[in-house]
Design a protein around this motif. Structure first.
Motif, mmCIF file in Angstrom:
data_model
loop_
_atom_site.group_PDB
_atom_site.id
_atom_site.type_symbol
_atom_site.label_atom_id
_atom_site.label_comp_id
_atom_site.label_asym_id
_atom_site.label_seq_id
_atom_site.Cartn_x
_atom_site.Cartn_y
_atom_site.Cartn_z
ATOM 1 N N GLN A 4 0.819 -1.203 0.000
ATOM 2 C CA GLN A 4 0.000 0.000 0.000
ATOM 3 C C GLN A 4 0.861 1.265 0.000
ATOM 4 O OE1 GLN A 4 -2.783 -0.407 3.164
ATOM 5 N NE2 GLN A 4 -4.165 -1.454 1.769
ATOM 6 N N GLN A 5 0.378 2.306 -0.614
ATOM 7 C CA GLN A 5 1.142 3.547 -0.654
ATOM 8 C C GLN A 5 0.807 4.392 0.558
ATOM 9 O OE1 GLN A 5 -0.190 4.575 -4.723
ATOM 10 N NE2 GLN A 5 1.935 5.132 -4.987
ATOM 11 N N PRO A 6 1.769 4.608 1.461
ATOM 12 C CA PRO A 6 1.471 5.425 2.633
ATOM 13 C C PRO A 6 1.490 6.900 2.265
ATOM 14 C CG PRO A 6 3.685 4.515 2.775
ATOM 15 C CD PRO A 6 3.142 4.149 1.437
ATOM 16 N N VAL A 7 0.426 7.336 1.648
ATOM 17 C CA VAL A 7 0.342 8.716 1.168
ATOM 18 C C VAL A 7 0.520 9.690 2.330
ATOM 19 C CG1 VAL A 7 -1.130 10.394 0.008
ATOM 20 C CG2 VAL A 7 -1.149 8.014 -0.721
ATOM 21 N N GLY A 8 0.004 9.299 3.506
ATOM 22 C CA GLY A 8 0.035 10.166 4.677
ATOM 23 C C GLY A 8 1.431 10.652 5.014
ATOM 24 N N THR A 9 2.396 9.707 5.095
ATOM 25 C CA THR A 9 3.776 10.057 5.466
ATOM 26 C C THR A 9 4.348 11.079 4.501
ATOM 27 O OG1 THR A 9 3.873 7.666 5.655
ATOM 28 C CG2 THR A 9 5.821 8.899 6.347
ATOM 29 N N GLN A 10 4.114 10.831 3.209
ATOM 30 C CA GLN A 10 4.648 11.716 2.190
ATOM 31 C C GLN A 10 4.090 13.127 2.345
ATOM 32 O OE1 GLN A 10 4.307 9.353 -1.253
ATOM 33 N NE2 GLN A 10 5.731 10.549 -2.447
ATOM 34 N N LEU A 11 2.786 13.171 2.595
ATOM 35 C CA LEU A 11 2.106 14.461 2.728
ATOM 36 C C LEU A 11 2.667 15.245 3.913
ATOM 37 C CD1 LEU A 11 -0.141 15.551 0.938
ATOM 38 C CD2 LEU A 11 -1.744 15.075 2.794
ATOM 39 N N VAL A 12 2.909 14.529 5.019
ATOM 40 C CA VAL A 12 3.454 15.184 6.217
ATOM 41 C C VAL A 12 4.813 15.806 5.892
ATOM 42 C CG1 VAL A 12 4.399 14.762 8.524
ATOM 43 C CG2 VAL A 12 2.210 13.744 7.860
ATOM 44 N N TRP A 13 5.642 15.075 5.165
ATOM 45 C CA TRP A 13 6.971 15.580 4.783
ATOM 46 C C TRP A 13 6.854 16.831 3.919
ATOM 47 C CZ3 TRP A 13 11.661 14.657 6.530
ATOM 48 C CH2 TRP A 13 11.891 13.472 7.240
ATOM 49 N N ILE A 14 5.977 16.755 2.936
ATOM 50 C CA ILE A 14 5.843 17.885 2.012
ATOM 51 C C ILE A 14 5.357 19.123 2.763
ATOM 52 C CG2 ILE A 14 4.570 18.745 0.000
ATOM 53 C CD1 ILE A 14 4.631 15.857 -1.074
ATOM 54 N N LEU A 15 4.338 18.930 3.620
ATOM 55 C CA LEU A 15 3.810 20.067 4.375
ATOM 56 C C LEU A 15 4.878 20.663 5.284
ATOM 57 C CD1 LEU A 15 0.169 18.913 5.214
ATOM 58 C CD2 LEU A 15 0.924 20.668 3.590
ATOM 59 N N THR A 16 5.673 19.794 5.937
ATOM 60 C CA THR A 16 6.740 20.273 6.808
ATOM 61 C C THR A 16 7.714 21.136 6.002
ATOM 62 O OG1 THR A 16 6.553 18.164 7.925
ATOM 63 C CG2 THR A 16 8.430 19.531 8.539
ATOM 64 N N ALA A 17 8.085 20.638 4.818
ATOM 65 C CA ALA A 17 9.041 21.372 3.983
ATOM 66 C C ALA A 17 8.488 22.736 3.610
ATOM 67 C CB ALA A 17 9.360 20.559 2.728
ATOM 68 N N ILE A 18 7.199 22.781 3.265
ATOM 69 C CA ILE A 18 6.590 24.064 2.883
ATOM 70 C C ILE A 18 6.607 25.036 4.060
ATOM 71 C CG2 ILE A 18 4.414 25.172 2.197
ATOM 72 C CD1 ILE A 18 3.815 22.680 0.515
ATOM 73 N N VAL A 19 6.240 24.520 5.231
ATOM 74 C CA VAL A 19 6.203 25.391 6.417
ATOM 75 C C VAL A 19 7.597 25.922 6.730
ATOM 76 C CG1 VAL A 19 5.805 25.430 8.915
ATOM 77 C CG2 VAL A 19 4.134 24.337 7.394
ATOM 78 N N VAL A 20 8.607 25.042 6.687
ATOM 79 C CA VAL A 20 9.986 25.470 6.986
ATOM 80 C C VAL A 20 10.431 26.529 5.980
ATOM 81 C CG1 VAL A 20 12.403 24.736 7.025
ATOM 82 C CG2 VAL A 20 10.649 23.342 8.137
ATOM 83 N N ALA A 21 10.126 26.299 4.690
ATOM 84 C CA ALA A 21 10.548 27.246 3.651
ATOM 85 C C ALA A 21 9.899 28.615 3.884
ATOM 86 C CB ALA A 21 10.194 26.712 2.271
ATOM 87 N N LEU A 22 8.604 28.603 4.216
ATOM 88 C CA LEU A 22 7.902 29.873 4.420
ATOM 89 C C LEU A 22 8.402 30.594 5.667
ATOM 90 C CD1 LEU A 22 4.218 28.959 3.459
ATOM 91 C CD2 LEU A 22 5.819 30.419 2.202
ATOM 92 N N ALA A 23 8.752 29.795 6.690
ATOM 93 C CA ALA A 23 9.112 30.398 7.975
ATOM 94 C C ALA A 23 10.598 30.698 8.082
ATOM 95 C CB ALA A 23 8.691 29.459 9.112
ATOM 96 N N LEU A 24 11.380 30.311 7.069
ATOM 97 C CA LEU A 24 12.841 30.463 7.143
ATOM 98 C C LEU A 24 13.302 31.864 7.579
ATOM 99 C CD1 LEU A 24 15.602 28.980 6.581
ATOM 100 C CD2 LEU A 24 15.523 30.082 4.346
ATOM 101 N N PRO A 25 12.741 32.927 6.999
ATOM 102 C CA PRO A 25 13.186 34.276 7.406
ATOM 103 C C PRO A 25 12.964 34.546 8.888
ATOM 104 C CG PRO A 25 11.919 34.390 5.378
ATOM 105 C CD PRO A 25 11.772 33.003 5.894
ATOM 106 N N TYR A 26 11.997 33.871 9.489
ATOM 107 C CA TYR A 26 11.704 34.110 10.907
ATOM 108 C C TYR A 26 12.472 33.155 11.796
ATOM 109 C CZ TYR A 26 8.253 36.631 8.373
ATOM 110 O OH TYR A 26 7.669 37.471 7.474
ATOM 111 N N LEU A 27 12.998 32.056 11.191
ATOM 112 C CA LEU A 27 13.771 31.083 11.967
ATOM 113 C C LEU A 27 15.241 31.488 12.005
ATOM 114 C CD1 LEU A 27 12.270 27.757 10.548
ATOM 115 C CD2 LEU A 27 11.740 28.878 12.721
ATOM 116 N N GLY A 28 15.721 32.026 10.880
ATOM 117 C CA GLY A 28 17.134 32.370 10.814
ATOM 118 C C GLY A 28 17.320 33.833 10.475
ATOM 119 N N ASN A 29 18.570 34.216 10.177
ATOM 120 C CA ASN A 29 18.862 35.620 9.870
ATOM 121 C C ASN A 29 18.942 35.836 8.356
ATOM 122 O OD1 ASN A 29 21.092 34.214 9.311
ATOM 123 N ND2 ASN A 29 22.274 34.968 11.053
#
Ligand code: ADP
Ligand code: MG
Length: 600
Positions: A17-42
């Motif tokens: 079976q394709q664990p779509v859930g895990t993949q989705l969690v990874w993608i969402l995490t990456a998007i959030v990190v990318a968007l928040a990068l200016p606020y996480l770092g300098n």
């Protein structure tokens, strides 16, 4: 017993079976990190993020050329250069009145697309390393032109990069702009990868002959890919110039080209997210190892070596959640032939596939010498004979891989043109191969779907933008492939990577792939080789079911029991000539055949 079987099939289903859930969690995490990068770092991290996003715009397109199509395009910095100069020259008004960067970027994309095709064209003729050299040569030429054309490019002194209008003029605004481009490129390249164009590219890369038999033409696949990759590289160049603020030819180094190429290699072939992570790693690596920055070429090469040795499939292997669990060891294929009738009905086919007096020589060897055959619709025609008697060559002539020296091929009353293997599928002829030609790195289901390449009518643009027609076709293709896998008895393994399967299973995958076009004629080259007795029985029943639906089958086989049991007609070849032809009973009683082949 039956409970055990049920348990086994449940275990198998779980494993696949394709664990779509895990993949989705990874993608969402990456998007959030990318968007928040200016606020996480300098600011420093924002500039690294911007650089990674810009490189990814180029690499996402190049990935289709290198990772999917398997073309060694190592000089892609040339297209980045073209994009950077086009954008800068147009915004600076060096040739015409100055224009906004948002008009200059599309013009750069067009330039990139044109040069993408020019750089790519040699790939249609040249083999790997020669092509790699031409791309490198092109990169050198572009840099030299940038140096020499002083009035426009500023020569060695350079030219200012494009100015970004508000709100993209600050670091933060520019970062989000590049991130937006990167996101769009990810979406576009994922669309292509998922479409029949993406699987076609991988098929051409790993099983070119089989791809042709499925109706895939290498050149019509590669050209839109070169256009796309060239356009994205040039847009990336425009953004790159914006990041540099001032560009000179020495900003476009071979090292940069290497970075693009190696990002894809360490990311893994045929993956989107692997090379994306590869890009991020290669952008960050020289930064965190600042003293080593001067050694970055060495660093890339070292990293490549480590990854290739430790993880041959690249980072993509870590992301491949589908293929973690072990498969059941003692599997048996269990064809469900009853399901076939609903998928392959051919009441209309009346014509037969004919060979008249075909002669084909390889140098002084007459591989086939005056072969005449008539494969009737809905019948099974056996083709037997000792090794080297010309059986495979006969199939290759029908498939169009070889043009006969003499003789004609006919489909009903029409003649079938010699050569041109990629038009056979659209004429209703499909085949399997003596050694299965399968793409190991993609799933079983995707392999079968390749067989339906000629069923796709959505064009490249529709695939690129995932438009409704493309999605409908894709869905239909998937459903048919899934159903055919059930027919050949491999439904439970649909989502497993194909190189994990055993040899006998590959033979059944090839049959499923060949059935995708609901062929009028199916040619099987020794399908029983390497199969157990039990599997041969199942294969026999499957072939009978296929012919019962109206498909004419040409069966090359060494297992004469199978031939005599299921064939309607049999032709015996010896040294390229027909030794005998008739019904199984006639052949069994034929004196010369018994002496020469069957044994007394
Ligand atoms: P079979 O499938 O019956 O075992 P083949 O059709 O593969 O036999 O081969 C028939 C003859 O043609 C053999 O003598 C083989 O060596 C020769 N042959 C097949 N393909 C080629 C080729 N591409 N170049 C040269 N000789 C070939
Ligand atoms: Mg052969």
């Amino acid at each position: 017993m039956s409970t055990q079987t049920a348990n086994n099939s449940r275990a198998l289903a779980n494993a696949t079976q394709q664990p779509v859930g895990t993949q989705l969690v990874w993608i969402l995490t990456a998007i959030v990190v990318a968007l928040a990068l200016p606020y996480l770092g300098n600011d420093y991290w924002v500039s690294i993020g911007t650089r990674a996003a810009i490189y990814w715009v180029l690499i996402s397109g190049l990935n289709l050329v290198v990772g999917f199509a398997g073309q060694l395009a190592i000089g892609y910095v040339a297209l980045l250069t073209i994009g950077a100069y086009t954008t800068s020259v147009l915004t600076a008004g060096k040739l015409f009145d100055p224009i906004s960067v948002f008009f200059a970027l599309p013009i750069a994309a067009v330039m990139g697309a044109v040069f993408g095709v020019i750089v790519g064209l040699p790939a249609l003729r040249l083999r790997t390393f020669y092509f790699a050299m031409t791309t490198l040569g092109f990169a050198t030429i572009v840099t030299q032109i940038a140096l020499a054309w002083q009035s426009v490019t500023g020569g060695g002194i350079g030219i200012p990069g494009p100015e970004m209008p508000a709100p993209f003029d600050g670091n933060l605004g520019f970062y989000y702009l590049c991130l937006g481009f990167a996101a769009i490129c990810t979406w576009l390249s994922t669309n292509v990868a998922r479409s029949r164009f993406g699987s076609g590219l991988i098929a051409v890369r790993d099983a070119e002959v089989a791809a042709e038999a499925c109706g895939i033409s290498k050149s019509s696949l590669l050209i839109p890919i070169f256009i796309l990759a060239g356009a994205l590289a040039a847009v990336s160049g425009g953004l790159f110039a914006g990041l540099q603020t001032y560009i000179t030819p020495d900003a476009f180094t071979f090292e940069l080209s290497l970075l693009f190429f190696i990002s894809i290699l360490i990311g893994g072939r045929g993956s989107i997210y692997g090379p994306m992570i590869g890009t991020i790693i290669l952008v960050i690596l020289p930064e965190i190892a600042a003293p080593l920055a001067a050694w970055s070429t060495f660093l890339y090469a070292f990293l490549l070596l480590v990854i290739v040795l430790a993880m041959p499939g690249g980072i993509a292997v870590l992301l491949d959640f589908n293929n973690r669990r072990p498969l059941e060891k003692h599997r048996t294929v269990a064809p469900q032939t009853a399901l076939l009738a609903a998928l392959n009905q051919h009441q209309s086919v009346q014509q037969s596939l004919g060979l008249q007096n075909i002669v084909l020589s390889f140098g002084s060897v007459r591989a086939i010498d005056g072969v005449t055959l008539d494969v009737k619709p809905g019948k099974i025609h056996g083709l037997i004979g000792p090794n080297g008697s010309g059986k495979t060559t006969t199939l290759n002539v029908i498939s169009g891989y070889y043009s006969p020296n003499q003789g004609t091929l006919t489909l009903g009353t029409e003649s079938l043109p010699a050569g041109m293997p990629h038009v056979r599928a659209s004429r209703g002829i499909s085949r399997t191969f003596q050694t299965p030609r399968i793409v190991g790195e993609i799933s079983v289901l995707e392999n079968v779907m390749i067989g339906g390449a000629t069923k796709g009518h959505a064009n490249f643009l529709q695939a690129l933008l995932a438009m409704p027609q493309e999605r409908h076709e894709r869905k239909a293709l998937k459903e048919r492939a899934t159903a055919l896998l059930q027919v050949v008895g491999l439904g439970a393994l649909a989502h497993v990577r194909t190189d994990r399967l055993q040899h006998s299973e590959l033979r059944f995958i090839e049959i499923a792939r060949a059935l995708m076009i609901a062929p009028d004629f199916l040619m099987l080259d020794e399908p029983a080789a390497g199969l157990s007795n039990d599997e041969i029985k199942k294969l026999g029943a499957l072939i009978q079911a296929i012919s019962a639906c109206g498909t004419g089958v040409l069966l090359v086989e060494h297992h004469v029991d199978l031939i005599f049991e299921i064939c309607d007609d049999v032709t015996v070849l010896n040294l390229g000539k027909i030794l005998a032809a008739g019904t199984p009973d006639e052949i069994r009683a034929h004196k010369e055949v018994v002496n020469a082949y069957l044994g007394g």
